[in-house]
Design a protein around this motif. Structure first.
Motif, PDB file in Angstrom:
ATOM      1  N   TRP A 462       0.808  -1.211   0.000  1.00 13.83           N
ATOM      2  CA  TRP A 462       0.000   0.000   0.000  1.00 13.83           C
ATOM      3  C   TRP A 462       0.851   1.276   0.000  1.00 13.83           C
ATOM      4  CZ3 TRP A 462      -3.599  -1.908   4.516  1.00 13.83           C
ATOM      5  CH2 TRP A 462      -4.265  -3.069   4.098  1.00 13.83           C
ATOM      6  N   SER A 463       1.894   1.251  -0.807  1.00 17.79           N
ATOM      7  CA  SER A 463       2.739   2.437  -0.927  1.00 17.79           C
ATOM      8  C   SER A 463       2.056   3.487  -1.788  1.00 17.79           C
ATOM      9  CB  SER A 463       4.075   2.060  -1.566  1.00 17.79           C
ATOM     10  OG  SER A 463       3.858   1.552  -2.876  1.00 17.79           O
ATOM     11  N   VAL A 464       2.499   4.732  -1.659  1.00 15.71           N
ATOM     12  CA  VAL A 464       2.104   5.803  -2.561  1.00 15.71           C
ATOM     13  C   VAL A 464       3.160   5.976  -3.651  1.00 15.71           C
ATOM     14  CG1 VAL A 464       1.536   8.263  -2.715  1.00 15.71           C
ATOM     15  CG2 VAL A 464       0.742   6.918  -0.769  1.00 15.71           C
ATOM     16  N   ALA A 485       3.839  -5.857  -2.397  1.00 17.53           N
ATOM     17  CA  ALA A 485       2.571  -6.056  -3.095  1.00 17.53           C
ATOM     18  C   ALA A 485       1.586  -4.914  -2.873  1.00 17.53           C
ATOM     19  CB  ALA A 485       1.933  -7.369  -2.634  1.00 17.53           C
ATOM     20  N   GLU A 486       0.697  -4.776  -3.861  1.00 16.64           N
ATOM     21  CA  GLU A 486      -0.441  -3.864  -3.806  1.00 16.64           C
ATOM     22  C   GLU A 486      -0.030  -2.414  -3.579  1.00 16.64           C
ATOM     23  OE1 GLU A 486      -4.060  -6.877  -2.532  1.00 16.64           O
ATOM     24  OE2 GLU A 486      -3.375  -5.391  -1.065  1.00 16.64           O
ATOM     25  N   ALA A 487       0.970  -1.964  -4.363  1.00 13.41           N
ATOM     26  CA  ALA A 487       1.257  -0.525  -4.374  1.00 13.41           C
ATOM     27  C   ALA A 487       0.003   0.215  -4.826  1.00 13.41           C
ATOM     28  CB  ALA A 487       2.414  -0.237  -5.316  1.00 13.41           C
ATOM     29  N   LEU A 488      -0.322   1.302  -4.148  1.00 14.75           N
ATOM     30  CA  LEU A 488      -1.514   2.066  -4.524  1.00 14.75           C
ATOM     31  C   LEU A 488      -1.288   2.697  -5.896  1.00 14.75           C
ATOM     32  CD1 LEU A 488      -2.507   3.778  -1.157  1.00 14.75           C
ATOM     33  CD2 LEU A 488      -3.072   1.486  -2.003  1.00 14.75           C
ATOM     34  N   ASP A 489      -2.213   2.436  -6.814  1.00 14.56           N
ATOM     35  CA  ASP A 489      -2.005   2.854  -8.199  1.00 14.56           C
ATOM     36  C   ASP A 489      -2.456   4.294  -8.420  1.00 14.56           C
ATOM     37  OD1 ASP A 489      -1.253   2.410 -10.916  1.00 14.56           O
ATOM     38  OD2 ASP A 489      -3.384   2.248 -11.391  1.00 14.56           O
ATOM     39  N   ASP A 490      -3.744   4.524  -8.540  1.00  7.83           N
ATOM     40  CA  ASP A 490      -4.269   5.872  -8.762  1.00  7.83           C
ATOM     41  C   ASP A 490      -4.724   6.421  -7.419  1.00  7.83           C
ATOM     42  OD1 ASP A 490      -5.149   8.182  -9.856  1.00  7.83           O
ATOM     43  OD2 ASP A 490      -6.806   7.301 -10.994  1.00  7.83           O
ATOM     44  N   SER A 491      -3.772   6.932  -6.644  1.00  8.04           N
ATOM     45  CA  SER A 491      -4.026   7.279  -5.242  1.00  8.04           C
ATOM     46  C   SER A 491      -3.719   8.752  -5.007  1.00  8.04           C
ATOM     47  CB  SER A 491      -3.196   6.367  -4.337  1.00  8.04           C
ATOM     48  OG  SER A 491      -3.406   6.630  -2.981  1.00  8.04           O
ATOM     49  N   VAL A 492      -2.844   9.065  -4.053  1.00  6.68           N
ATOM     50  CA  VAL A 492      -2.592  10.449  -3.667  1.00  6.68           C
ATOM     51  C   VAL A 492      -1.186  10.908  -4.067  1.00  6.68           C
ATOM     52  CG1 VAL A 492      -4.269  10.477  -1.796  1.00  6.68           C
ATOM     53  CG2 VAL A 492      -1.939   9.696  -1.328  1.00  6.68           C
ATOM     54  N   HIS A 493      -0.591  10.252  -5.052  1.00  5.14           N
ATOM     55  CA  HIS A 493       0.690  10.727  -5.569  1.00  5.14           C
ATOM     56  C   HIS A 493       0.430  11.896  -6.512  1.00  5.14           C
ATOM     57  CE1 HIS A 493       4.700  10.859  -7.213  1.00  5.14           C
ATOM     58  NE2 HIS A 493       5.088   9.885  -6.402  1.00  5.14           N
ATOM     59  N   PRO A 494       1.153  13.011  -6.365  1.00  5.88           N
ATOM     60  CA  PRO A 494       0.888  14.178  -7.226  1.00  5.88           C
ATOM     61  C   PRO A 494       1.158  13.916  -8.699  1.00  5.88           C
ATOM     62  CG  PRO A 494       2.849  14.524  -5.882  1.00  5.88           C
ATOM     63  CD  PRO A 494       2.186  13.306  -5.351  1.00  5.88           C
ATOM     64  N   LYS A 495       1.918  12.871  -9.029  1.00  6.19           N
ATOM     65  CA  LYS A 495       2.175  12.540 -10.424  1.00  6.19           C
ATOM     66  C   LYS A 495       1.083  11.653 -11.019  1.00  6.19           C
ATOM     67  CE  LYS A 495       7.214  12.904 -10.008  1.00  6.19           C
ATOM     68  NZ  LYS A 495       8.505  12.181 -10.134  1.00  6.19           N
ATOM     69  N   GLY A 496       0.096  11.284 -10.220  1.00  2.70           N
ATOM     70  CA  GLY A 496      -0.967  10.428 -10.730  1.00  2.70           C
ATOM     71  C   GLY A 496      -0.665   8.962 -10.504  1.00  2.70           C
ATOM     72  N   GLU A 497      -1.034   8.109 -11.469  1.00  2.00           N
ATOM     73  CA  GLU A 497      -0.877   6.662 -11.308  1.00  2.00           C
ATOM     74  C   GLU A 497       0.575   6.316 -10.997  1.00  2.00           C
ATOM     75  OE1 GLU A 497      -2.462   4.773 -14.745  1.00  2.00           O
ATOM     76  OE2 GLU A 497      -4.502   5.504 -14.411  1.00  2.00           O
ATOM     77  N   HIS A 498       0.752   5.531  -9.970  1.00  5.95           N
ATOM     78  CA  HIS A 498       2.110   5.345  -9.456  1.00  5.95           C
ATOM     79  C   HIS A 498       2.208   4.039  -8.654  1.00  5.95           C
ATOM     80  CE1 HIS A 498       5.622   8.012  -9.606  1.00  5.95           C
ATOM     81  NE2 HIS A 498       6.054   7.385  -8.528  1.00  5.95           N
ATOM     82  N   LEU A 652      -4.306 -18.177  -7.313  1.00  2.00           N
ATOM     83  CA  LEU A 652      -5.509 -18.343  -8.121  1.00  2.00           C
ATOM     84  C   LEU A 652      -5.401 -17.690  -9.488  1.00  2.00           C
ATOM     85  CD1 LEU A 652      -8.181 -17.722  -5.342  1.00  2.00           C
ATOM     86  CD2 LEU A 652      -7.652 -19.912  -6.438  1.00  2.00           C
ATOM     87  N   GLY A 653      -4.333 -16.915  -9.718  1.00  2.00           N
ATOM     88  CA  GLY A 653      -4.160 -16.276 -11.010  1.00  2.00           C
ATOM     89  C   GLY A 653      -4.942 -14.993 -11.178  1.00  2.00           C
ATOM     90  N   ALA A 654      -5.235 -14.293 -10.094  1.00  2.00           N
ATOM     91  CA  ALA A 654      -6.011 -13.061 -10.167  1.00  2.00           C
ATOM     92  C   ALA A 654      -5.188 -11.937 -10.789  1.00  2.00           C
ATOM     93  CB  ALA A 654      -6.479 -12.663  -8.773  1.00  2.00           C
ATOM     94  N   SER A 655      -5.888 -10.900 -11.242  1.00  2.00           N
ATOM     95  CA  SER A 655      -5.232  -9.722 -11.797  1.00  2.00           C
ATOM     96  C   SER A 655      -6.009  -8.492 -11.361  1.00  2.00           C
ATOM     97  CB  SER A 655      -5.177  -9.809 -13.325  1.00  2.00           C
ATOM     98  OG  SER A 655      -4.583  -8.644 -13.862  1.00  2.00           O
ATOM     99  N   TYR A 656      -5.357  -7.573 -10.668  1.00  2.00           N
ATOM    100  CA  TYR A 656      -6.046  -6.370 -10.199  1.00  2.00           C
ATOM    101  C   TYR A 656      -5.029  -5.344  -9.730  1.00  2.00           C
ATOM    102  CZ  TYR A 656      -5.113  -8.163  -5.456  1.00  2.00           C
ATOM    103  OH  TYR A 656      -4.507  -8.626  -4.312  1.00  2.00           O
ATOM    104  N   LEU A 657      -5.488  -4.109  -9.547  1.00  2.00           N
ATOM    105  CA  LEU A 657      -4.720  -3.044  -8.929  1.00  2.00           C
ATOM    106  C   LEU A 657      -5.545  -2.438  -7.806  1.00  2.00           C
ATOM    107  CD1 LEU A 657      -3.213  -1.264 -12.068  1.00  2.00           C
ATOM    108  CD2 LEU A 657      -2.008  -2.752 -10.447  1.00  2.00           C
ATOM    109  N   VAL A 658      -4.869  -1.828  -6.849  1.00  2.00           N
ATOM    110  CA  VAL A 658      -5.511  -1.237  -5.682  1.00  2.00           C
ATOM    111  C   VAL A 658      -5.234   0.257  -5.681  1.00  2.00           C
ATOM    112  CG1 VAL A 658      -5.538  -1.169  -3.164  1.00  2.00           C
ATOM    113  CG2 VAL A 658      -5.332  -3.355  -4.333  1.00  2.00           C
ATOM    114  N   ASP A 659      -6.271   1.079  -5.545  1.00  2.00           N
ATOM    115  CA  ASP A 659      -6.101   2.530  -5.442  1.00  2.00           C
ATOM    116  C   ASP A 659      -6.094   3.027  -4.001  1.00  2.00           C
ATOM    117  OD1 ASP A 659      -6.010   2.708  -8.199  1.00  2.00           O
ATOM    118  OD2 ASP A 659      -8.151   3.110  -8.387  1.00  2.00           O
ATOM    119  N   SER A 660      -6.668   2.250  -3.097  1.00  2.00           N
ATOM    120  CA  SER A 660      -6.703   2.607  -1.673  1.00  2.00           C
ATOM    121  C   SER A 660      -6.810   1.328  -0.867  1.00  2.00           C
ATOM    122  CB  SER A 660      -7.897   3.517  -1.360  1.00  2.00           C
ATOM    123  OG  SER A 660      -8.030   3.697   0.039  1.00  2.00           O
TER     124      SER A 660
END
Length: 700
Positions: A462-464, A485-498, A652-660
């Motif tokens: 859950w990094s930014v 794992a699960e770095a925050l993608d579209d979160s509170v980084h000023p550069k956007g998706e990260h 299980l072979g899942a695919s996803y990103l986490v924003d928060s």
């Protein structure tokens, strides 16, 4: 037995009381004067400052000296001391003799308005001195106010100040919304007549001058044994009273309550001492002298820290005890895991899952083994947790089930010769509503220019910015058995998706990444920046867009890795177009997508490993996936629901990103369980390995 471990470690403000009244400039003070300053602000550093200033305007030469008798430990970089600056603007050029809560006295300066601040190192002292003679600025430190040691001399080529300048005392808490209190006495060479906050300060500072007060100082701790020590102090001024009861308060680090010794009544200034005979072996203690006067006033000396030794050493070999359940142990990379750790190393016991206790432990300036008698979630309070001093071993494996998880803050290993083992760190967006550079943080990292650090069996999520990174210009770093794992993608980084995994900073040398799992991040698995030298061995990179990214002038040995479920057509190991100075040795790496190349044409592939740790044995790649899922992260045999969920999704072979973190259950609230640890007098390393093996034995 090393002598420095038996004796006084660091005095925070102890000095000669004789010097307090008759110091450098001679004469005898009619009555003691104490200056109490409270200041907030993020820091006096970088290109602009935020602090409280007690000052006057001077022209020409000056010679200022003061004793800093105490400073709150708000942050490790809280600081106080004399300063000269050309203007009251936040970005003004300036020179400061600073003192930090650990007692270190050093110098810092900004050579030009708006320029970066630089510093010159120091050592323990409580007297600070700042002088100007023409174009020359000189800085000094002292332990008695009489014998001065030069810190540094600056000439006109280093910093050029106008004839008229501002001179006084400065305090910053290094935490904008919190005030730090600093106390000074025996100020000479300047008479401040005004005070104000400089820069962006959330809480207003203040200054209070008190005369005719009692003064007491904490002296050296002597005759230190496993369970006893002689505490010494000196009453410097009765503050007009007829007598004072003098005694000591002491406590084991990091406990809250002070214990009190018996008292000695003094009717004039002088020394006093008491033997404390109920101490615990191999512990750090804080002590301060106290004087209660007959007039009802109380004075405290500054806090000093000392450690008690081990009573004896057994003949248990250092290499005894079980090996790691993983293929990779903490010393299998380039780093030598805590070579300083032995049966004399002081132990700091965490008894409650609080930031206050853990921060107190990691900010002790000395060798320390941090162990846990508690489990639970440690809320870092939307702040960094820096490890600012070398030789810190955080042994999360010693905690009772389910271990410890740190949330709402970054763990920043800003020191060398450290080990971080068997803890979980989950940064998250921590209630930050808008993108902010201040919270564009990694979850765990080593700071620039550090060396010989080990991060082993850590869960970082859950990094930014990145989940787990290695600093610029570092040397000999090992990252092993970690779940990244699960770095925050579209979160509170000023550069956007990260949503990034790991970055290895420019010119980092001898970095070993062994047996880790990167999962559900978009990029940097890992990114090896310019001039780095790395080995990437038996890792799983899962559900990613960019795999291992090589910058110019990199060298890497990439062996036995599994690049699984890539989400782009970019090669698993690649360099930017036109980069032809990335050199890599590839062996036995696998992927589950035949349409994605293992390496692109811009990378120079060589037939021999450019670097490799002595004795490192890689697994065949067909073992990597199963082995790593069984062994990565904190406490594989005692996983929390978050780690279990992540690894089950990989299986299980899942695919996803986490924003928060809110999308995947939010911050954990672990049960607070406790047990009592019996740290042995001999065999510390085998004892730690046995605790590791208990929480590492795979259940899969």
């Amino acid at each position: 037995m090393k002598p420095d471990r038996r004796t006084f470690l660091r005095v925070l403000g102890a000095g000669s009381i004789g010097a307090a009244t008759t110091g450098l400039f001679g004469g005898s003070a009619a009555a003691a004067t104490v200056i109490t300053m409270r200041g907030g602000g993020d820091d006096i550093w970088g290109t602009a400052d935020a602090f409280h200033y007690h000052y006057t305007e001077l022209s020409g030469d000056f010679d200022v000296a003061v004793q800093n008798t105490g400073i709150d430990n708000v942050e490790s970089w809280t600081k106080a001391g004399p300063m000269v600056r050309e203007s009251l603007d936040p970005d003004s050029k300036n020179v400061m003799v600073r003192r930090r809560p650990n007692g270190e006295a050093s110098m810092q300066y900004r050579p030009e308005d708006g320029a970066e601040t630089d510093s010159v190192g120091g050592t323990s002292a409580d007297w600070l001195r700042l002088t100007r003679h023409g174009d020359t600025i000189e800085t000094y430190r002292s332990t008695d106010g009489e014998t001065w040691t030069s810190i540094n001399t600056l000439g006109a080529d280093d910093i050029s100040l106008g004839d008229s300048v501002y001179v006084g005392l400065a305090v910053t808490s290094h935490l904008s919304g919190t005030l730090a209190t600093a106390t000074f006495q025996s100020l000479s060479g300047v008479e401040p007549d005004r005070n104000r906050d400089i820069g962006d300060v959330d809480v207003a500072g203040s200054v209070e001058n008190t005369t005719g007060v009692p003064l007491v100082s904490t002296g050296d701790v002597t005759d230190v044994g496993p369970d006893s020590a002689t505490l010494t102090g000196e009453l410097g001024d009765l503050g007009g009273a007829d007598s004072a009861d003098c005694y000591f308060e002491y406590r084991e680090v990091p406990t809250e309550a002070w214990q009190t010794t018996e008292s000695t009544q003094l009717t004039s200034s002088g020394a006093f001492n008491v033997e404390a005979d109920d101490l615990t072996e191999r512990r750090y203690y804080e002590v301060r002298a106290v004087a209660d006067t007959a007039d009802g006033d109380t004075a405290w000396g500054a806090v000093s820290t000392f450690s008690t030794p081990s009573p004896s050493n057994s003949e248990v070999p250092a290499d005894a005890g079980p090996d790691s359940a993983s293929q990779f142990g903490p010393s299998d990379g380039f780093a030598d895991a805590a070579p300083w750790l032995d049966d004399d190393t002081p132990v700091i016991v965490i008894t409650e899952p609080t930031r206050r206790q853990l921060e107190k432990a990691v900010t002790v300036d000395g060798e320390r083994l941090v162990v846990f008698e508690t489990s639970g979630t440690i809320d870092l309070g939307v702040r960094d947790l820096p490890i600012p001093y070398d030789k810190c071993y955080i042994a999360g494996q010693t905690a009772p089930s389910p271990g410890v998880t740190l949330v709402k803050g970054r763990v920043n290993i800003a020191a060398s010769d450290c080990v971080l083992q068997h803890v979980r760190v989950r940064l998250g967006d921590a209630g930050i509503d808008e993108p902010t550079e201040d919270w564009a943080l990694d979850t765990v990292n080593t700071a620039d220019e550090t060396e010989n650090n080990v991060i082993d069996h850590v869960s970082a999520s859950w990094s930014v910015d990145e989940c787990l990174s290695v600093g610029y210009e570092t040397a000999d770093t090992t990252v092993s058995n970690c779940l990244v794992a699960e770095a925050l993608d579209d979160s509170v980084h000023p550069k956007g998706e990260h949503g990034y995994g790991s970055l290895i900073g420019n010119d980092a040398k001898n970095v070993a990444m062994l047996g880790n799992v990167w999962a559900f991040n978009t990029d940097r698995h890992p990114r090896l920046k310019e001039g780095t030298e790395s080995v990437v061995v038996n890792n799983v990179m899962y559900d990613f867009e960019d795999g291992t990214w090589l910058d110019p002038d990199t060298e890497a040995s990439i062996v036995g890795n599994a690049y699984l479920q890539p989400n782009s057509e970019k090669a698993n190991v690649f360099a930017e177009d036109g980069v032809d100075t990335a050199v890599v040795y590839l062996e036995d790496n696998v992927t589950d997508d035949d349409d994605v190349a293992m390496v692109d044409d811009d990378v120079t592939v060589v037939d021999e490993r450019p670097l490799w740790p002595d004795g490192l044995a890689a697994m065949p790649s067909d073992r990597t996936f199963e082995h790593n899922l069984a062994n990565v992260g904190a406490r594989p045999a005692d996983r929390t629901a978050t780690d279990e969920r992540i690894l089950e999704h990989v299986e299980l072979g899942a695919s996803y990103l986490v924003d928060s973190q809110k999308r995947v259950g939010g911050y954990p609230d672990l049960p607070v369980n406790s047990h009592e640890l019996n740290v042995p007098n001999g065999g510390t390393r085998p004892w730690l390995r046995s605790w590791s093996r208990r929480v590492e034995t795979p259940r899969r």
